[in-house]
Design a protein around this motif. Structure first.
Motif, PDB file in Angstrom:
ATOM      1  N   GLN A 115       0.856  -1.177   0.000  1.00  0.00           N
ATOM      2  CA  GLN A 115       0.000   0.000   0.000  1.00  0.00           C
ATOM      3  C   GLN A 115       0.905   1.243   0.000  1.00  0.00           C
ATOM      4  O   GLN A 115       1.776   1.379   0.859  1.00  0.00           O
ATOM      5  CB  GLN A 115      -0.880   0.043   1.256  1.00  0.00           C
ATOM      6  N   VAL A 116       0.692   2.105  -0.980  1.00  0.00           N
ATOM      7  CA  VAL A 116       1.442   3.359  -1.026  1.00  0.00           C
ATOM      8  C   VAL A 116       0.449   4.489  -1.231  1.00  0.00           C
ATOM      9  O   VAL A 116      -0.282   4.496  -2.218  1.00  0.00           O
ATOM     10  CB  VAL A 116       2.465   3.373  -2.180  1.00  0.00           C
ATOM     11  N   TRP A 118      -2.177   7.861   0.567  1.00  0.00           N
ATOM     12  CA  TRP A 118      -2.916   8.462   1.681  1.00  0.00           C
ATOM     13  C   TRP A 118      -4.139   7.627   1.991  1.00  0.00           C
ATOM     14  O   TRP A 118      -4.955   7.363   1.114  1.00  0.00           O
ATOM     15  CB  TRP A 118      -3.349   9.887   1.324  1.00  0.00           C
ATOM     16  N   ASN A 119      -4.271   7.221   3.241  1.00  0.00           N
ATOM     17  CA  ASN A 119      -5.452   6.476   3.663  1.00  0.00           C
ATOM     18  C   ASN A 119      -5.931   7.058   4.993  1.00  0.00           C
ATOM     19  O   ASN A 119      -5.190   7.770   5.673  1.00  0.00           O
ATOM     20  CB  ASN A 119      -5.130   4.982   3.780  1.00  0.00           C
ATOM     21  N   THR A 120      -7.166   6.729   5.353  1.00  0.00           N
ATOM     22  CA  THR A 120      -7.749   7.325   6.555  1.00  0.00           C
ATOM     23  C   THR A 120      -7.482   6.463   7.784  1.00  0.00           C
ATOM     24  O   THR A 120      -7.366   5.244   7.694  1.00  0.00           O
ATOM     25  CB  THR A 120      -9.269   7.492   6.399  1.00  0.00           C
ATOM     26  N   TYR A 137      -6.525  11.772   7.116  1.00  0.00           N
ATOM     27  CA  TYR A 137      -5.666  11.101   6.132  1.00  0.00           C
ATOM     28  C   TYR A 137      -4.203  11.119   6.561  1.00  0.00           C
ATOM     29  O   TYR A 137      -3.676  12.164   6.958  1.00  0.00           O
ATOM     30  CB  TYR A 137      -5.781  11.793   4.775  1.00  0.00           C
ATOM     31  N   TYR A 139      -0.136   9.274   5.473  1.00  0.00           N
ATOM     32  CA  TYR A 139       0.612   8.698   4.354  1.00  0.00           C
ATOM     33  C   TYR A 139       1.250   7.364   4.748  1.00  0.00           C
ATOM     34  O   TYR A 139       2.039   7.295   5.693  1.00  0.00           O
ATOM     35  CB  TYR A 139       1.694   9.676   3.877  1.00  0.00           C
ATOM     36  N   ASN A 157      -8.312   0.710   7.019  1.00  0.00           N
ATOM     37  CA  ASN A 157      -8.823  -0.370   6.217  1.00  0.00           C
ATOM     38  C   ASN A 157      -8.124  -0.382   4.872  1.00  0.00           C
ATOM     39  O   ASN A 157      -8.208   0.575   4.118  1.00  0.00           O
ATOM     40  CB  ASN A 157     -10.337  -0.194   6.033  1.00  0.00           C
ATOM     41  N   TYR A 158      -7.383  -1.444   4.613  1.00  0.00           N
ATOM     42  CA  TYR A 158      -6.807  -1.656   3.289  1.00  0.00           C
ATOM     43  C   TYR A 158      -6.749  -3.162   3.101  1.00  0.00           C
ATOM     44  O   TYR A 158      -6.041  -3.851   3.837  1.00  0.00           O
ATOM     45  CB  TYR A 158      -5.398  -1.053   3.175  1.00  0.00           C
ATOM     46  N   LYS A 180       5.500  12.655   6.999  1.00  0.00           N
ATOM     47  CA  LYS A 180       5.105  12.906   5.609  1.00  0.00           C
ATOM     48  C   LYS A 180       3.610  13.112   5.484  1.00  0.00           C
ATOM     49  O   LYS A 180       3.071  13.094   4.382  1.00  0.00           O
ATOM     50  CB  LYS A 180       5.525  11.709   4.735  1.00  0.00           C
ATOM     51  N   ALA A 182       1.604  15.707   6.304  1.00  0.00           N
ATOM     52  CA  ALA A 182       1.131  17.095   6.311  1.00  0.00           C
ATOM     53  C   ALA A 182       0.709  17.535   7.717  1.00  0.00           C
ATOM     54  O   ALA A 182       1.338  17.144   8.707  1.00  0.00           O
ATOM     55  CB  ALA A 182       0.023  17.278   5.280  1.00  0.00           C
TER      56      ALA A 182
ATOM     57  N   MET B   1     -10.247   4.362   2.968  1.00  0.00           N
ATOM     58  CA  MET B   1     -10.002   3.993   1.563  1.00  0.00           C
ATOM     59  C   MET B   1      -8.806   4.766   1.029  1.00  0.00           C
ATOM     60  O   MET B   1      -8.648   5.940   1.308  1.00  0.00           O
ATOM     61  CB  MET B   1     -11.255   4.338   0.743  1.00  0.00           C
ATOM     62  N   LEU B   2      -7.978   4.057   0.291  1.00  0.00           N
ATOM     63  CA  LEU B   2      -6.791   4.702  -0.275  1.00  0.00           C
ATOM     64  C   LEU B   2      -7.235   5.793  -1.250  1.00  0.00           C
ATOM     65  O   LEU B   2      -8.045   5.552  -2.140  1.00  0.00           O
ATOM     66  CB  LEU B   2      -5.939   3.657  -0.996  1.00  0.00           C
ATOM     67  N   ALA B   3      -6.676   6.987  -1.075  1.00  0.00           N
ATOM     68  CA  ALA B   3      -7.114   8.136  -1.875  1.00  0.00           C
ATOM     69  C   ALA B   3      -6.457   8.147  -3.256  1.00  0.00           C
ATOM     70  O   ALA B   3      -5.336   7.669  -3.434  1.00  0.00           O
ATOM     71  CB  ALA B   3      -6.773   9.426  -1.131  1.00  0.00           C
ATOM     72  N   ARG B   5      -4.510  10.248  -5.911  1.00  0.00           N
ATOM     73  CA  ARG B   5      -3.542  11.308  -5.625  1.00  0.00           C
ATOM     74  C   ARG B   5      -3.517  12.414  -6.674  1.00  0.00           C
ATOM     75  O   ARG B   5      -3.552  12.135  -7.867  1.00  0.00           O
ATOM     76  CB  ARG B   5      -2.135  10.705  -5.552  1.00  0.00           C
ATOM     77  N   ASN B  74       6.288  18.781   4.092  1.00  0.00           N
ATOM     78  CA  ASN B  74       5.798  17.741   4.993  1.00  0.00           C
ATOM     79  C   ASN B  74       4.934  16.690   4.298  1.00  0.00           C
ATOM     80  O   ASN B  74       4.101  16.059   4.921  1.00  0.00           O
ATOM     81  CB  ASN B  74       5.037  18.379   6.159  1.00  0.00           C
ATOM     82  N   ILE B  75       5.147  16.514   2.998  1.00  0.00           N
ATOM     83  CA  ILE B  75       4.453  15.462   2.243  1.00  0.00           C
ATOM     84  C   ILE B  75       5.497  14.719   1.401  1.00  0.00           C
ATOM     85  O   ILE B  75       6.621  15.197   1.251  1.00  0.00           O
ATOM     86  CB  ILE B  75       3.340  16.051   1.336  1.00  0.00           C
ATOM     87  N   PRO B  76       5.131  13.568   0.851  1.00  0.00           N
ATOM     88  CA  PRO B  76       6.115  12.796   0.088  1.00  0.00           C
ATOM     89  C   PRO B  76       6.519  13.493  -1.212  1.00  0.00           C
ATOM     90  O   PRO B  76       5.696  14.167  -1.832  1.00  0.00           O
ATOM     91  CB  PRO B  76       5.380  11.496  -0.248  1.00  0.00           C
ATOM     92  N   PRO B 198       0.903   1.072  -9.124  1.00  0.00           N
ATOM     93  CA  PRO B 198       0.192   2.318  -9.396  1.00  0.00           C
ATOM     94  C   PRO B 198       0.684   3.008 -10.675  1.00  0.00           C
ATOM     95  O   PRO B 198       1.871   2.952 -11.009  1.00  0.00           O
ATOM     96  CB  PRO B 198       0.509   3.189  -8.172  1.00  0.00           C
ATOM     97  N   ARG B 251      -8.250  13.070  -0.516  1.00  0.00           N
ATOM     98  CA  ARG B 251      -7.860  13.652   0.777  1.00  0.00           C
ATOM     99  C   ARG B 251      -8.094  15.159   0.734  1.00  0.00           C
ATOM    100  O   ARG B 251      -7.547  15.861  -0.102  1.00  0.00           O
ATOM    101  CB  ARG B 251      -6.369  13.394   1.023  1.00  0.00           C
TER     102      ARG B 251
END
Lengths: 196, 252
Positions: A115-116, A118-120, A137, A139, A157-158, A180, A182, B1-3, B5, B74-76, B198, B251
């Motif tokens: 898994q790569v 942003w997830n909640t 969210y 990372y 959940n993934y 990472k 935010a 759920m994975l967002a 991007r 502060n993000i990838p 991805p 997100r």
């Protein structure tokens, strides 16, 4: 505040250092046992592979030192996984601070592994998540996860629900990368620094 | 759920952010570190810094830039441009980059992808592909910033890269790049279907509907744009609100 980052053979230490500096803290990166023991906070980061990381820690006696720390300790990503009892990644016995086990995501035909992105996170049960909205969210970058258990402090959940965070006594762990993530990540790091 | 991007790309030449239309007529859009920090605060999910002079001028690494970016963002973020060796990757990762984009060097020596993945993990190896649809209708791989054609199809190379251990494909359609006429939906969907990693679509995003389409029709995991953000033609938060309202995991 005196914050120590555990120096070992797993990456992303620079990003964690910078994230703390943005919060006004100048951490020391060290594998010196005394420095780790006397710090107000210890951060155990990590990107890498479990068995090589554990072998490195054992060689330097850092495995027993970390387990016995009494100040707030935060494991990040691999750091969190190493605080668990066991990792399926190369059949590795870990530090057993947390009771949970770390296992591999199994393919479900739709979701990609690792898994790569942003997830909640939700279902918070730790002061690490004070003042955060549900479903914030964060990372994530990982192919192994800590199963749900008594120490689960937040879930994600993934493929299936698993531990996004763990908390037991003075030990905290997050699977995602707060450095990472935010503003949400900054709040979590600040909450860790603010623990009384 | 994975967002899904939304990614802003900063093309860099001589330390400044620039953006070409079809890789030509470059315009200046400012200091990359400052611009990156602005996007991070505006809610962008990820940043890509590509030194577009690197391959042509054989410049080795962007290590200093990576370090400056890591200090304030502060993000990838991904760094690329002229990355050609394990050592290049090591230095960039040590300087705070989360992922490395490799393009021409990987095409010329595909085993480089496997070596990088073994050394650093697939998750930080992004294979960037510049592709162009020719008169015969087929999409071909182009090298060196889109200046050198090859006879290899985009689909074949994407599959090979994924099999070798790439963690992500950054797919740029040269036909669409800079046109603001929409992403290359068909080739994006074809690549996304063909690989289990991805796929980031790049080139052509001009309206919010274009982004919606690249996720829903193109099956992209991420969508990348540059000039529409740099020249404030589209606001990141407004775009993400629109996509969320249209049922996509985003997100905010």
């Amino acid at each position: 505040m005196n914050v120590a980052i555990v120096k070992y053979n797993a990456g992303n230490i620079l990003s964690v250092t910078y994230a703390l500096e943005r919060l006004g803290v100048s951490p020391v990166v060290t594998d010196n046992i005394e420095e780790l023991q006397k710090a107000d906070r210890v951060i155990f980061p990590g990107v890498g592979e479990a068995s090589t990381a554990m072998a490195y820690l054992k060689e330097r006696n850092l495995d027993t030192v970390i387990k016995k720390l009494e100040q707030p300790v935060l494991g990040i990503c691999l750091g969190m996984q190493l605080l668990c009892s066991y990792s399926e990644e190369n059949d590795t016995t870990c530090l057993s601070v947390f009771d949970e086990r770390v296992v591999s995501f199994l393919p479900n035909g739709t979701d990609k592994i690792p898994q790569v992105g942003w997830n909640t996170i939700s279902d918070y049960s730790s002061n690490l998540f004070n003042d955060l909205p549900e479903n914030a969210y964060c990372y994530f970058v990982h192919g192994y996860y800590a199963a749900l258990g008594p120490d689960t402090a937040a879930t994600t959940n993934y493929i299936l629900p698993y531990s996004a965070a763990l908390h037991k006594n003075n030990f905290y762990g997050v699977q995602f990368h707060p450095e990472k993530s935010a503003a949400v990540g900054e709040k979590i790091l600040q909450n860790f620094l603010d623990i009384v | 759920m994975l967002a899904k991007r939304i990614i802003a790309c900063l093309d860099i030449k001589n330390g400044r952010t620039v953006k070409g239309v079809n890789f030509e007529n470059i315009r200046d859009a400012g200091d990359p570190v400052e611009l990156g920090a602005f996007y991070a605060a505006a809610g962008i999910d990820e940043l890509v810094f590509l030194d577009i002079t690197a391959t042509n001028e054989k410049r080795k690494t962007l290590a200093d830039l990576a370090k400056k970016i890591a200090a304030v963002i502060n993000i990838p973020f991904t760094v690329g441009g002229g990355v050609a060796s394990i050592e290049d990757v090591r230095i960039l990762l040590q300087n705070g980059a989360d992922k490395i984009a490799v393009n021409s060097a990987a095409f010329k020596k595909p085993t480089l992808i496997a070596d990088m993945a073994r050394e650093f993990g697939s998750q930080c190896i992004v294979v960037a592909i510049d592709t162009k649809q020719e008169a015969d209708g087929e999409w071909y791989v182009y090298l060196n910033g889109g200046t050198v054609p090859t006879s290899t199809t985009c689909l074949a190379w994407a599959q090979e890269a994924a099999n070798l251990g790439a963690g992500e494909i950054l797919l740029t359609s040269m036909n669409h790049d800079g046109t603001k006429s929409g992403f290359a939906l068909e080739i994006t969907a074809a690549v996304s279907k063909a690989v289990s990693i991805p796929v980031i679509a790049s080139g052509g995003g001009g309206t919010m509907e274009h982004f919606e389409a690249v996720f829903k029709v193109g099956a992209a995991d991420g969508a990348l744009a540059a000039s529409i953000f740099h020249f404030k033609e589209m606001e990141v938060h407004a775009l993400k609100s629109f996509l969320l309202d249209n049922g996509l995991p985003i997100r905010l």
